[in-house]
Design a protein around this motif. Structure first.
Motif, PDB file in Angstrom:
ATOM      1  N   VAL A 142     -38.530 -44.576 106.703  1.00  0.00           N
ATOM      2  CA  VAL A 142     -38.477 -43.205 107.206  1.00  0.00           C
ATOM      3  C   VAL A 142     -37.158 -42.925 107.925  1.00  0.00           C
ATOM      4  O   VAL A 142     -36.577 -41.845 107.791  1.00  0.00           O
ATOM      5  CB  VAL A 142     -39.675 -42.929 108.149  1.00  0.00           C
ATOM      6  CG1 VAL A 142     -39.498 -41.591 108.863  1.00  0.00           C
ATOM      7  CG2 VAL A 142     -40.966 -42.938 107.356  1.00  0.00           C
ATOM      8  N   ALA A 143     -36.661 -43.896 108.662  1.00  0.00           N
ATOM      9  CA  ALA A 143     -35.425 -43.677 109.422  1.00  0.00           C
ATOM     10  C   ALA A 143     -34.289 -43.234 108.509  1.00  0.00           C
ATOM     11  O   ALA A 143     -33.499 -42.343 108.851  1.00  0.00           O
ATOM     12  CB  ALA A 143     -35.040 -44.946 110.174  1.00  0.00           C
ATOM     13  N   GLY A 144     -34.201 -43.834 107.335  1.00  0.00           N
ATOM     14  CA  GLY A 144     -33.157 -43.432 106.394  1.00  0.00           C
ATOM     15  C   GLY A 144     -33.362 -42.034 105.854  1.00  0.00           C
ATOM     16  O   GLY A 144     -32.393 -41.294 105.621  1.00  0.00           O
ATOM     17  N   LEU A 146     -31.858 -35.190 111.265  1.00  0.00           N
ATOM     18  CA  LEU A 146     -31.609 -35.310 112.698  1.00  0.00           C
ATOM     19  C   LEU A 146     -30.183 -34.906 113.045  1.00  0.00           C
ATOM     20  O   LEU A 146     -29.928 -34.348 114.116  1.00  0.00           O
ATOM     21  CB  LEU A 146     -31.868 -36.749 113.159  1.00  0.00           C
ATOM     22  CG  LEU A 146     -33.319 -37.243 113.084  1.00  0.00           C
ATOM     23  CD1 LEU A 146     -33.391 -38.713 113.528  1.00  0.00           C
ATOM     24  CD2 LEU A 146     -34.237 -36.390 113.938  1.00  0.00           C
ATOM     25  N   ALA A 147     -29.251 -35.183 112.139  1.00  0.00           N
ATOM     26  CA  ALA A 147     -27.844 -34.840 112.393  1.00  0.00           C
ATOM     27  C   ALA A 147     -27.555 -33.360 112.159  1.00  0.00           C
ATOM     28  O   ALA A 147     -26.825 -32.733 112.915  1.00  0.00           O
ATOM     29  CB  ALA A 147     -26.935 -35.700 111.514  1.00  0.00           C
ATOM     30  N   SER A 148     -28.151 -32.780 111.099  1.00  0.00           N
ATOM     31  CA  SER A 148     -27.817 -31.405 110.722  1.00  0.00           C
ATOM     32  C   SER A 148     -28.785 -30.372 111.296  1.00  0.00           C
ATOM     33  O   SER A 148     -28.437 -29.193 111.439  1.00  0.00           O
ATOM     34  CB  SER A 148     -27.806 -31.276 109.197  1.00  0.00           C
ATOM     35  OG  SER A 148     -29.118 -31.454 108.663  1.00  0.00           O
ATOM     36  N   GLY A 149     -30.027 -30.785 111.591  1.00  0.00           N
ATOM     37  CA  GLY A 149     -31.032 -29.839 112.055  1.00  0.00           C
ATOM     38  C   GLY A 149     -31.588 -28.981 110.948  1.00  0.00           C
ATOM     39  O   GLY A 149     -32.212 -27.948 111.213  1.00  0.00           O
ATOM     40  N   SER A 156     -35.379 -31.946 101.036  1.00  0.00           N
ATOM     41  CA  SER A 156     -36.389 -32.623 100.217  1.00  0.00           C
ATOM     42  C   SER A 156     -35.717 -33.757  99.465  1.00  0.00           C
ATOM     43  O   SER A 156     -34.562 -33.634  99.025  1.00  0.00           O
ATOM     44  CB  SER A 156     -37.032 -31.639  99.243  1.00  0.00           C
ATOM     45  OG  SER A 156     -36.059 -31.068  98.382  1.00  0.00           O
ATOM     46  N   VAL A 157     -36.449 -34.870  99.313  1.00  0.00           N
ATOM     47  CA  VAL A 157     -35.872 -36.058  98.673  1.00  0.00           C
ATOM     48  C   VAL A 157     -36.921 -36.719  97.786  1.00  0.00           C
ATOM     49  O   VAL A 157     -38.125 -36.629  98.041  1.00  0.00           O
ATOM     50  CB  VAL A 157     -35.371 -37.079  99.723  1.00  0.00           C
ATOM     51  CG1 VAL A 157     -34.189 -36.536 100.494  1.00  0.00           C
ATOM     52  CG2 VAL A 157     -36.495 -37.474 100.664  1.00  0.00           C
ATOM     53  N   ASP A 174     -37.268 -47.388  96.654  1.00  0.00           N
ATOM     54  CA  ASP A 174     -37.886 -47.084  97.942  1.00  0.00           C
ATOM     55  C   ASP A 174     -39.363 -47.453  97.962  1.00  0.00           C
ATOM     56  O   ASP A 174     -39.921 -47.796  98.995  1.00  0.00           O
ATOM     57  CB  ASP A 174     -37.756 -45.590  98.262  1.00  0.00           C
ATOM     58  CG  ASP A 174     -36.311 -45.177  98.499  1.00  0.00           C
ATOM     59  OD1 ASP A 174     -35.572 -45.990  99.071  1.00  0.00           O
ATOM     60  OD2 ASP A 174     -35.935 -44.064  98.101  1.00  0.00           O
ATOM     61  N   CYS A 175     -40.022 -47.345  96.812  1.00  0.00           N
ATOM     62  CA  CYS A 175     -41.456 -47.591  96.743  1.00  0.00           C
ATOM     63  C   CYS A 175     -41.768 -48.388  95.478  1.00  0.00           C
ATOM     64  O   CYS A 175     -41.999 -47.805  94.414  1.00  0.00           O
ATOM     65  CB  CYS A 175     -42.212 -46.260  96.763  1.00  0.00           C
ATOM     66  SG  CYS A 175     -43.996 -46.463  96.743  1.00  0.00           S
TER      67      CYS A 175
END
Length: 404
Positions: free
Chosen positions: A109-111, A117-120, A124-125, A131-132
């Motif tokens: 999740v952090a990635g 968090l940086a752009s506000g 969607s990804v 990843d899974c």
């Protein structure tokens, strides 16, 4: 506060329009079963469901964004979106997860949220095989929406789905806005509490060292001549200071405030003797009404000051409280030296030094904050005409109740 309230209304409306539309479509496809008969149209049922679910999620969020509050809220928020999984994060870690896939998605999740968090901004990804690696996992797509507050981006809401959906992007963004409003309201609650505590500290500071010194000196004067009177006054002094410096409760019962005032007047009477005459006219039915803590004592202290300390003669103070329907009306009246109305207005506007009237201006501001601008102090005075202060207290107001 009005801007926040409008933002809250806008966020809730957006949630209802977006999520209600989704739920309405689902309900409409399923049709109306026997248990749903008489409960309105599918959209009406979806709207009710959305409102009810949002109301359950709001209380924990009003306590701020923590692991405990996120854990209590996330299970309520996921049904709003109808997603396979949902998580809430702060800027450093996942606070709560609801739904499947947490075991192998949580660490990634952090990635996902770093850019938000940086752009506000929402994004969607796709969660690819890297990843899974679990082919049976339904979490193949995610919407990351920022959670904001007065200090900027506080964290993120991450909604996982099995496929890409433009409606989910909009819905997740609006739910994140609604969550952000609750977090801003939580911050306002904390700010309001800090302000109230500061105001109470200011009122406590106004209980001047001179009053304490004079009270103890008056008590000491009775030690030899009237030991029983000295003992009674010492107990009154102890109770008065204990109540004034208590550390819990923003509100108190009128009965408790009046008891503290009686103790204050007993100590003042020991100093001024027959120069001070007090009349109490209190209707028993208003004694349980709640009001801001230490709200009346500064008004009585002001009456004593302008009635006795600024006058060579005596003074009569009349304290009355009566029932006025939906309100309790308290008046404090003295026949002292009074005050020029223009000087009084300047004092209430904060244009006079704090030592000239911190009690009156503080009480006036607190009453307006709690009950609204129409409930400020009403003061009638004039040079040589004494002063009458009227306080109107609504009997019932949400959030206004004495400490237990």
């Amino acid at each position: 506060m009005s801007g926040i309230a409008l933002a809250a209304a806008g966020a809730v409306a957006a949630v209802l329009l977006t999520v209600g539309f989704v739920l309405g479509r689902i309900t409409a496809r399923r049709g109306r079963g026997p248990a749903d008969a008489g409960l309105g149209s599918p959209v009406e049922r979806a709207t009710f469901h959305t409102l009810h679910t949002a109301s359950l999620a709001a209380p924990p969020l009003r306590a701020g964004l923590t692991g405990e509050t996120a854990a209590r809220a996330v299970g309520r928020l996921r049904p709003l979106l109808g997603t396979e999984a949902l998580c809430l994060t702060d800027r450093a870690e996942v606070l709560a997860w609801d739904g499947p896939g947490g075991a192998h998605h949580r660490d990634r999740v952090a990635g996902l949220v770093a850019e938000t968090l940086a752009s506000g901004r929402s994004r969607s990804v796709h969660t690819d095989h890297a990843d899974c690696p679990d082919d049976s996992c339904p979490l193949r797509w995610a919407v990351v929406a920022p959670l904001t507050g007065e200090d900027g981006v506080l964290g993120a809401l991450v909604a996982y789905g099995s496929r890409e959906s433009a409606v989910l992007v909009r819905a997740a963004t609006e739910v994140a806005r609604w969550v952000s409003v609750q977090l801003e309201l939580a911050e306002l609650d904390r700010s309001r509490t800090r302000i109230v505590e500061a105001e109470i500290r200011a009122l406590r500071a106004q209980i001047s060292p001179h009053f304490i010194f004079n009270s103890l000196a008056a008590i000491a004067s009775f030690v030899r001549t009237d030991p029983e009177r000295a003992r009674e006054l010492l107990l009154e002094f102890a109770d008065f200071t204990r109540y004034s410096f208590r550390r819990h409760g923003e509100f108190a019962r009128l009965a408790d405030e009046l008891r503290s005032i009686e103790q204050y007047l007993a100590l003042a009477g020991a100093r001024f003797g027959d120069r001070l005459k007090v009349t109490l006219r209190i209707a028993p039915e208003v004694l349980t009404v709640a009001l801001p803590f230490l709200c009346l004592q500064p008004l009585v202290e002001n009456a004593v000051k302008h009635g006795l300390e600024d006058s060579a003669g005596g003074c009569r103070i009349v304290i009355a409280a009566h029932d006025a329907g939906a309100e309790a009306v308290v008046t404090i009246e003295d026949d002292g030296v009074g005050m020029d109305p223009e000087e009084l207005r300047a004092l209430l506007r904060g244009e006079r030094p704090a030592s000239s009237g911190i009690g009156l201006s503080n009480v006036d501001e607190r009453l307006r904050q709690v009950y609204g601008p129409e409930h400020g102090l009403v003061i009638e005075t004039g040079p040589g005409a004494g002063m009458k202060v009227t306080v109107r207290l609504p009997k019932y107001r949400p959030g206004v109740h004495p400490a237990v």
